[in-house]
Motif scaffolding. Structure first.
Motif, PDB file in Angstrom:
ATOM      1  N   ALA A 161       0.829  -1.214   0.000  1.00  0.00           N
ATOM      2  CA  ALA A 161       0.000   0.000   0.000  1.00  0.00           C
ATOM      3  C   ALA A 161       0.864   1.265   0.000  1.00  0.00           C
ATOM      4  CB  ALA A 161      -0.937  -0.007   1.198  1.00  0.00           C
ATOM      5  N   HIS A 162       2.064   1.190   0.641  1.00  0.00           N
ATOM      6  CA  HIS A 162       2.944   2.364   0.680  1.00  0.00           C
ATOM      7  C   HIS A 162       3.604   2.638  -0.656  1.00  0.00           C
ATOM      8  CE1 HIS A 162       3.271   1.978   5.254  1.00  0.00           C
ATOM      9  NE2 HIS A 162       2.581   3.050   4.958  1.00  0.00           N
ATOM     10  N   HIS A 163       3.744   1.600  -1.474  1.00  0.00           N
ATOM     11  CA  HIS A 163       4.608   1.759  -2.650  1.00  0.00           C
ATOM     12  C   HIS A 163       3.922   1.665  -3.997  1.00  0.00           C
ATOM     13  CE1 HIS A 163       8.288   2.043  -0.409  1.00  0.00           C
ATOM     14  NE2 HIS A 163       7.820   1.109   0.392  1.00  0.00           N
ATOM     15  N   VAL A 164       2.807   0.959  -4.067  1.00  0.00           N
ATOM     16  CA  VAL A 164       2.260   0.740  -5.406  1.00  0.00           C
ATOM     17  C   VAL A 164       1.037   1.627  -5.632  1.00  0.00           C
ATOM     18  CG1 VAL A 164       3.109  -1.644  -5.385  1.00  0.00           C
ATOM     19  CG2 VAL A 164       0.711  -1.196  -4.885  1.00  0.00           C
ATOM     20  N   VAL A 210      12.016 -14.496   1.703  1.00  0.00           N
ATOM     21  CA  VAL A 210      11.083 -13.382   1.531  1.00  0.00           C
ATOM     22  C   VAL A 210      11.222 -12.812   0.115  1.00  0.00           C
ATOM     23  CG1 VAL A 210      10.517 -11.043   2.304  1.00  0.00           C
ATOM     24  CG2 VAL A 210      10.931 -12.837   3.991  1.00  0.00           C
ATOM     25  N   ASP A 211      12.458 -12.759  -0.393  1.00  0.00           N
ATOM     26  CA  ASP A 211      12.654 -12.289  -1.779  1.00  0.00           C
ATOM     27  C   ASP A 211      11.837 -13.124  -2.759  1.00  0.00           C
ATOM     28  OD1 ASP A 211      14.356 -10.301  -1.120  1.00  0.00           O
ATOM     29  OD2 ASP A 211      16.080 -11.077  -2.241  1.00  0.00           O
ATOM     30  N   GLU A 212      11.854 -14.426  -2.537  1.00  0.00           N
ATOM     31  CA  GLU A 212      11.125 -15.323  -3.450  1.00  0.00           C
ATOM     32  C   GLU A 212       9.607 -15.073  -3.345  1.00  0.00           C
ATOM     33  OE1 GLU A 212      11.797 -17.112  -5.923  1.00  0.00           O
ATOM     34  OE2 GLU A 212      10.061 -18.433  -6.096  1.00  0.00           O
ATOM     35  N   LEU A 213       9.142 -14.777  -2.122  1.00  0.00           N
ATOM     36  CA  LEU A 213       7.715 -14.435  -1.965  1.00  0.00           C
ATOM     37  C   LEU A 213       7.392 -13.188  -2.792  1.00  0.00           C
ATOM     38  CD1 LEU A 213       5.621 -14.185   1.265  1.00  0.00           C
ATOM     39  CD2 LEU A 213       5.750 -12.246  -0.259  1.00  0.00           C
ATOM     40  N   VAL A 214       8.220 -12.160  -2.658  1.00  0.00           N
ATOM     41  CA  VAL A 214       7.952 -10.901  -3.380  1.00  0.00           C
ATOM     42  C   VAL A 214       8.017 -11.160  -4.885  1.00  0.00           C
ATOM     43  CG1 VAL A 214       8.731  -8.534  -3.789  1.00  0.00           C
ATOM     44  CG2 VAL A 214       8.817  -9.491  -1.478  1.00  0.00           C
ATOM     45  N   ARG A 215       9.019 -11.911  -5.332  1.00  0.00           N
ATOM     46  CA  ARG A 215       9.151 -12.189  -6.774  1.00  0.00           C
ATOM     47  C   ARG A 215       7.926 -12.925  -7.293  1.00  0.00           C
ATOM     48  NH1 ARG A 215      14.883 -12.887  -5.726  1.00  0.00           N
ATOM     49  NH2 ARG A 215      15.786 -10.935  -6.487  1.00  0.00           N
ATOM     50  N   THR A 228       7.096  -0.250 -11.330  1.00  0.00           N
ATOM     51  CA  THR A 228       8.406   0.057 -11.924  1.00  0.00           C
ATOM     52  C   THR A 228       9.475  -0.788 -11.228  1.00  0.00           C
ATOM     53  OG1 THR A 228       8.833   1.744 -10.276  1.00  0.00           O
ATOM     54  CG2 THR A 228       7.704   2.453 -12.297  1.00  0.00           C
ATOM     55  N   GLY A 229      10.684  -0.814 -11.845  1.00  0.00           N
ATOM     56  CA  GLY A 229      11.812  -1.522 -11.248  1.00  0.00           C
ATOM     57  C   GLY A 229      12.169  -0.953  -9.885  1.00  0.00           C
ATOM     58  N   GLU A 230      12.028   0.365  -9.741  1.00  0.00           N
ATOM     59  CA  GLU A 230      12.371   1.011  -8.474  1.00  0.00           C
ATOM     60  C   GLU A 230      11.422   0.549  -7.348  1.00  0.00           C
ATOM     61  OE1 GLU A 230      12.267   5.252  -8.719  1.00  0.00           O
ATOM     62  OE2 GLU A 230      12.645   5.443  -6.570  1.00  0.00           O
ATOM     63  N   VAL A 231      10.131   0.522  -7.683  1.00  0.00           N
ATOM     64  CA  VAL A 231       9.150   0.067  -6.687  1.00  0.00           C
ATOM     65  C   VAL A 231       9.408  -1.392  -6.323  1.00  0.00           C
ATOM     66  CG1 VAL A 231       6.690  -0.468  -6.361  1.00  0.00           C
ATOM     67  CG2 VAL A 231       7.373   1.746  -7.284  1.00  0.00           C
ATOM     68  N   TYR A 232       9.746  -2.176  -7.337  1.00  0.00           N
ATOM     69  CA  TYR A 232      10.042  -3.598  -7.110  1.00  0.00           C
ATOM     70  C   TYR A 232      11.179  -3.718  -6.073  1.00  0.00           C
ATOM     71  CZ  TYR A 232      10.364  -8.531  -8.742  1.00  0.00           C
ATOM     72  OH  TYR A 232      10.336  -9.897  -8.854  1.00  0.00           O
ATOM     73  N   ARG A 233      12.260  -2.917  -6.245  1.00  0.00           N
ATOM     74  CA  ARG A 233      13.404  -2.970  -5.318  1.00  0.00           C
ATOM     75  C   ARG A 233      12.981  -2.542  -3.912  1.00  0.00           C
ATOM     76  NH1 ARG A 233      15.819  -1.600 -10.094  1.00  0.00           N
ATOM     77  NH2 ARG A 233      15.603   0.641  -9.807  1.00  0.00           N
ATOM     78  N   GLU A 234      12.101  -1.529  -3.822  1.00  0.00           N
ATOM     79  CA  GLU A 234      11.631  -1.089  -2.495  1.00  0.00           C
ATOM     80  C   GLU A 234      10.829  -2.202  -1.813  1.00  0.00           C
ATOM     81  OE1 GLU A 234      11.227   3.610  -3.807  1.00  0.00           O
ATOM     82  OE2 GLU A 234       9.423   2.384  -3.593  1.00  0.00           O
ATOM     83  N   VAL A 241      11.629  -6.688   6.368  1.00  0.00           N
ATOM     84  CA  VAL A 241      11.333  -6.191   7.715  1.00  0.00           C
ATOM     85  C   VAL A 241       9.910  -6.578   8.103  1.00  0.00           C
ATOM     86  CG1 VAL A 241      11.217  -4.120   9.152  1.00  0.00           C
ATOM     87  CG2 VAL A 241      12.910  -4.272   7.296  1.00  0.00           C
ATOM     88  N   ALA A 242       8.967  -6.322   7.194  1.00  0.00           N
ATOM     89  CA  ALA A 242       7.551  -6.547   7.510  1.00  0.00           C
ATOM     90  C   ALA A 242       7.266  -8.025   7.803  1.00  0.00           C
ATOM     91  CB  ALA A 242       6.684  -6.067   6.342  1.00  0.00           C
TER      92      ALA A 242
END
Ligand code: SAM
Length: 266
Positions: A161-164, A210-215, A228-234, A241-242
């Protein structure tokens, strides 16, 4: 319900990622529970509505041991291409849940997993499921519980919600919109279906990290085309952390996810 409802449409590449990453991590665990709730048995005719890459249809076919007929239907040709490649022995059909291309009373069991929330006209889809089910047949539907009931997905949702942007959040919100069992009950009733049983269970979405979950959440869903790629990195950084309370000592992510299994008769 017509309007800008999220319909979860994927390219073939994203459908491959969905099958390779999401199905083993999350959807695969629920398929045997849905098939069991519907008491799928050899010799029956079974329809999997919004089959995606076909995990529920495959689970039903395996349980039936080659006796009977299983049909998987989905709106999306990308999903169906993967389903066909994996199981050419099952019948795969392109079509809309709100206008099923089948005669009345064609199936003993109609199944629908993790998809009713993506139909623009949910009432019509349930009416169609009832129409194609035999007089003593079963309709069994799986949906996710409300966001408030999701201990692990709620913090992840807050990061998103903060980023997308809004279009991406519409996808994320849509997962949880059918969590209210009273709402589901009235939708079924309006479609001429009598709820016979409901079961709420907690599953575990398991990812190597966690990276694999996000991917998986980004590349195996329509989200990949919307950020965007930037949002993906964030997202990759903040999800660590979350989701720290859901990360094992070995670095794996194990996220509880609560859902409902609803079985109904005409
Ligand atoms: C999250 S996937 C679930 C797929 C599958 N049931 C599973 O458990 O893996 C949602 C699916 O609903 C399909 N879908 C969305 N709207 C549809 C419609 N109106 N008719 C048929 N399928 C639809 C999408 O194409 C997608 O494959």
């Amino acid at each position: 319900m017509a309007g800008s409802v999220e319909t979860f449409q994927l390219s073939v590449d994203a459908a491959e990622a969905y099958e390779a990453r999401f199905v083993p991590a999350l959807f695969g665990e629920w398929a045997p529970h849905l098939v069991e709730a519907a008491a799928v048995a050899p010799g029956q005719a079974v329809l999997d509505v919004a089959c995606g890459t076909g995990v529920v249809a495959r689970t039903a076919a395996d349980r039936m041991g080659g006796a009977g007929k299983v049909v998987g239907l989905d709106l999306n040709e990308g999903m169906l291409a993967v389903a066909r490649r994996l199981r050419p022995d099952i019948e795969w059909r392109q079509g809309d849940a709100a206008a099923l291309p089948f005669q009345p009373r064609s199936f003993d069991v109609v199944l629908c997993q993790a998809a009713l929330m993506f139909f623009p006209d949910r009432a019509a889809a349930l009416r169609e499921m009832a129409r194609v089910t035999t007089a003593h047949g079963t309709v069994a539907v799986q949906v996710w519980d409300r966001l408030e009931a999701q201990q692990g997905y709620q913090p992840f949702y807050e990061v998103l919600a903060h980023h997308v942007g809004q279009e991406a959040m519409d996808l994320e919100s849509s997962y949880w919109v059918l969590g209210d069992l009273d709402l589901i009950g009235s939708l079924f009733e309006a479609a001429g279906l009598r709820v016979a049983a409901t079961r709420t269970r907690v599953g575990t979405a398991r990812f190597d990290s966690v990276d694999e979950l996000v991917r998986t959440e980004v590349e195996g869903t329509p989200l990949g085309d919307r950020i965007t790629g930037e949002v993906y990195r964030e997202l990759l950084a903040e999800a660590q952390v979350a989701l720290r309370h859901f990360t094992t000592a070995a670095g794996k992510a194990e996220i509880p996810i609560q859902g409902h299994l609803i079985t109904a008769r005409k």
